[in-house]
Motif scaffolding. Structure first.
Motif, short mmCIF file in Angstrom:
data_model
loop_
_atom_site.label_atom_id
_atom_site.label_comp_id
_atom_site.label_asym_id
_atom_site.label_seq_id
_atom_site.Cartn_x
_atom_site.Cartn_y
_atom_site.Cartn_z
N GLN A 191 6.02 3.16 82.77
CA GLN A 191 4.41 3.69 81.99
C GLN A 191 3.49 2.86 82.34
O GLN A 191 2.18 3.89 83.11
CB GLN A 191 4.81 3.72 80.35
N ASP A 192 3.39 1.71 83.28
CA ASP A 192 1.86 0.95 83.78
C ASP A 192 2.61 0.80 85.27
O ASP A 192 3.19 -0.84 85.43
CB ASP A 192 2.11 -0.47 83.13
N LEU A 193 2.38 1.59 85.72
CA LEU A 193 2.87 1.47 87.70
C LEU A 193 2.00 0.47 88.44
O LEU A 193 0.73 0.12 87.78
CB LEU A 193 2.06 2.95 88.10
N LYS A 194 2.54 -0.56 88.72
CA LYS A 194 1.77 -1.46 89.48
C LYS A 194 2.54 -1.22 90.93
O LYS A 194 3.81 -2.51 91.98
CB LYS A 194 2.06 -3.35 89.66
N PRO A 195 1.72 -0.56 91.53
CA PRO A 195 1.94 -0.74 93.52
C PRO A 195 1.78 -1.59 93.60
O PRO A 195 1.16 -2.73 94.03
CB PRO A 195 1.95 0.44 94.27
N GLU A 196 3.05 -2.21 95.12
CA GLU A 196 2.70 -3.38 95.82
C GLU A 196 2.60 -3.02 97.41
O GLU A 196 3.47 -3.67 98.40
CB GLU A 196 3.99 -3.97 95.82
N LEU A 197 1.15 -2.47 97.41
CA LEU A 197 0.54 -2.11 99.23
C LEU A 197 0.15 -3.23 99.89
O LEU A 197 -0.56 -3.94 99.75
CB LEU A 197 -0.27 -1.05 98.57
N GLU A 198 0.72 -2.90 101.21
CA GLU A 198 0.01 -4.00 102.41
C GLU A 198 -1.71 -3.24 102.34
O GLU A 198 -1.49 -2.48 102.38
CB GLU A 198 1.22 -3.74 103.35
N GLU A 199 -1.77 -4.89 103.11
CA GLU A 199 -2.82 -5.11 103.53
C GLU A 199 -3.37 -3.34 103.70
O GLU A 199 -4.54 -2.82 103.91
CB GLU A 199 -3.60 -5.85 104.38
N ASN A 200 -2.81 -3.01 104.84
CA ASN A 200 -3.19 -1.43 105.80
C ASN A 200 -2.33 -0.49 105.12
O ASN A 200 -2.47 0.61 105.91
CB ASN A 200 -2.30 -2.17 107.26
N GLU A 201 -2.23 -0.26 103.96
CA GLU A 201 -1.43 0.76 103.20
C GLU A 201 -2.97 1.55 102.62
O GLU A 201 -3.21 0.66 101.92
CB GLU A 201 -0.83 0.72 103.06
N PHE A 202 -2.84 2.79 102.73
CA PHE A 202 -3.67 3.46 101.34
C PHE A 202 -3.20 4.79 101.25
O PHE A 202 -3.48 5.94 101.55
CB PHE A 202 -5.21 3.26 102.37
N ILE A 203 -2.64 4.66 100.01
CA ILE A 203 -1.63 5.82 99.97
C ILE A 203 -2.26 6.42 97.99
O ILE A 203 -2.63 5.77 97.64
CB ILE A 203 -0.33 5.28 99.76
N GLU A 204 -1.97 7.00 97.88
CA GLU A 204 -2.18 8.05 96.69
C GLU A 204 -0.67 9.24 95.99
O GLU A 204 -0.62 9.37 96.90
CB GLU A 204 -3.76 9.38 96.81
N VAL A 205 -0.97 8.22 94.73
CA VAL A 205 0.67 9.25 94.12
C VAL A 205 -0.24 9.61 93.37
O VAL A 205 -0.16 9.88 92.59
CB VAL A 205 1.64 7.69 93.84
N PHE A 206 0.67 11.05 94.18
CA PHE A 206 0.78 12.60 92.66
C PHE A 206 2.10 12.87 92.34
O PHE A 206 3.10 12.32 93.24
CB PHE A 206 0.02 13.41 93.44
N HIS A 207 2.42 13.84 91.60
CA HIS A 207 3.67 14.09 91.66
C HIS A 207 3.31 16.50 91.35
O HIS A 207 2.27 16.28 90.36
CB HIS A 207 4.23 13.95 90.30
N VAL A 208 4.88 17.06 91.66
CA VAL A 208 4.49 18.73 91.60
C VAL A 208 5.82 19.22 90.60
O VAL A 208 6.80 18.02 91.23
CB VAL A 208 4.10 18.71 92.95
N ARG A 209 5.33 19.72 89.90
CA ARG A 209 6.65 20.26 89.78
C ARG A 209 7.31 21.24 90.57
O ARG A 209 6.88 21.42 91.33
CB ARG A 209 6.51 21.14 88.82
N LEU A 210 9.02 20.68 90.76
CA LEU A 210 9.95 21.14 91.83
C LEU A 210 9.34 22.45 91.92
O LEU A 210 9.68 23.08 92.78
CB LEU A 210 11.34 20.40 91.38
N ALA A 211 10.03 23.50 90.60
CA ALA A 211 9.22 24.92 90.57
C ALA A 211 8.22 25.33 90.97
O ALA A 211 8.14 26.59 91.64
CB ALA A 211 9.56 25.77 89.60
N ASP A 212 7.39 24.86 91.53
CA ASP A 212 6.00 25.01 92.04
C ASP A 212 5.68 24.70 92.87
O ASP A 212 4.88 25.23 93.90
CB ASP A 212 4.57 24.37 91.30
N LEU A 213 6.90 23.79 94.15
CA LEU A 213 6.84 22.99 95.12
C LEU A 213 5.88 23.33 96.55
O LEU A 213 4.82 23.23 97.25
CB LEU A 213 7.77 22.10 95.67
N TRP A 214 6.76 25.14 96.58
CA TRP A 214 6.40 25.98 97.65
C TRP A 214 5.13 26.14 98.06
O TRP A 214 4.54 26.63 98.92
CB TRP A 214 7.63 27.01 98.03
#
Length: 202
Positions: free
Chosen positions: A147-170
């Motif tokens: 619920q309370d996400l805490k990524p542990e990215l490295e100094e050179n990582e810039f990642i945006e996380v999102f999610h998509v319904r499997l039915a709509d992926l294509w």
């Protein structure tokens, strides 16, 4: 959007590399003709490991239907932001499954449970020897840690996380491609597989 101001500033030939090396191999074809082939070889595979890394098919179990975890990340070889699944290299002494759980937590914050792993897959066998296993994991969204996400990215990582319904992926891949994003083959293959399954009622 993360990575929004990122861009390649210059490109030049590389005489010595840390992560890869160029190789020329000589081989004999089925007709007995001697030929040569140039390819790239990854230099980071851990001793005793038969794989370089993992791709992670992380499925969020939701009341509205399953969703897949995706990422937006700038990739200098393309000079584009790429739509990818979470992924990473295997550490020495680590199994593919252990690497998948660790990488998913580091990159997204999600805590997951392994469902299954694929056979070894080769990313681009005409060009390089890089390989991986696809590890399928399930994310229980009722767990407090999810619920309370805490990524542990490295100094050179810039990642945006999102999610998509499997039915709509294509459809989402098509939309993102039209917006100028690059689509990683692994996620595109998953999306195509879903569409083929729909078409042939598998």
């Amino acid at each position: 959007m993360c990575n929004g101001n990122t861009k390649v500033l210059s490109t030049e030939p590389l005489s010595e590399a840390v992560w890869t090396k160029l190789v020329k191999t000589t081989y004999k074809d089925p007709k007995g003709v001697t030929r040569t082939w140039e390819f790239a070889e990854r230099r980071t595979r851990p001793k005793g490991s038969d794989i370089d890394g993992v791709g992670i098919v992380a499925i969020l179990e939701k009341e509205t239907g399953p969703e897949i975890v995706l990422q937006k990340q700038f990739r200098p070889p393309l000079d584009k932001i790429v739509i990818e699944i979470p992924a990473g290299l295997v550490d020495e002494g680590e199994t593919a499954e252990e690497a998948a759980i660790r990488e998913l937590k580091e990159e997204t914050g999600y805590v997951a449970q392994v469902l299954e792993s694929s056979p070894i897959m080769w990313n681009d066998p005409g060009f390089c020897n890089t390989n991986l296993k696809m590890v399928h994991v399930s994310v229980d969204m009722t767990l407090p840690e999810n619920q309370d996400l805490k990524p542990e990215l490295e100094e050179n990582e810039f990642i945006e996380v999102f999610h998509v319904r499997l039915a709509d992926l294509w459809e989402e891949c098509i939309r993102l491609d039209a917006e100028g994003y690059a689509i990683d083959a692994r996620i595109a293959n998953i999306a195509e597989g879903i569409e083929i399954a729909k078409k042939y009622k598998l």
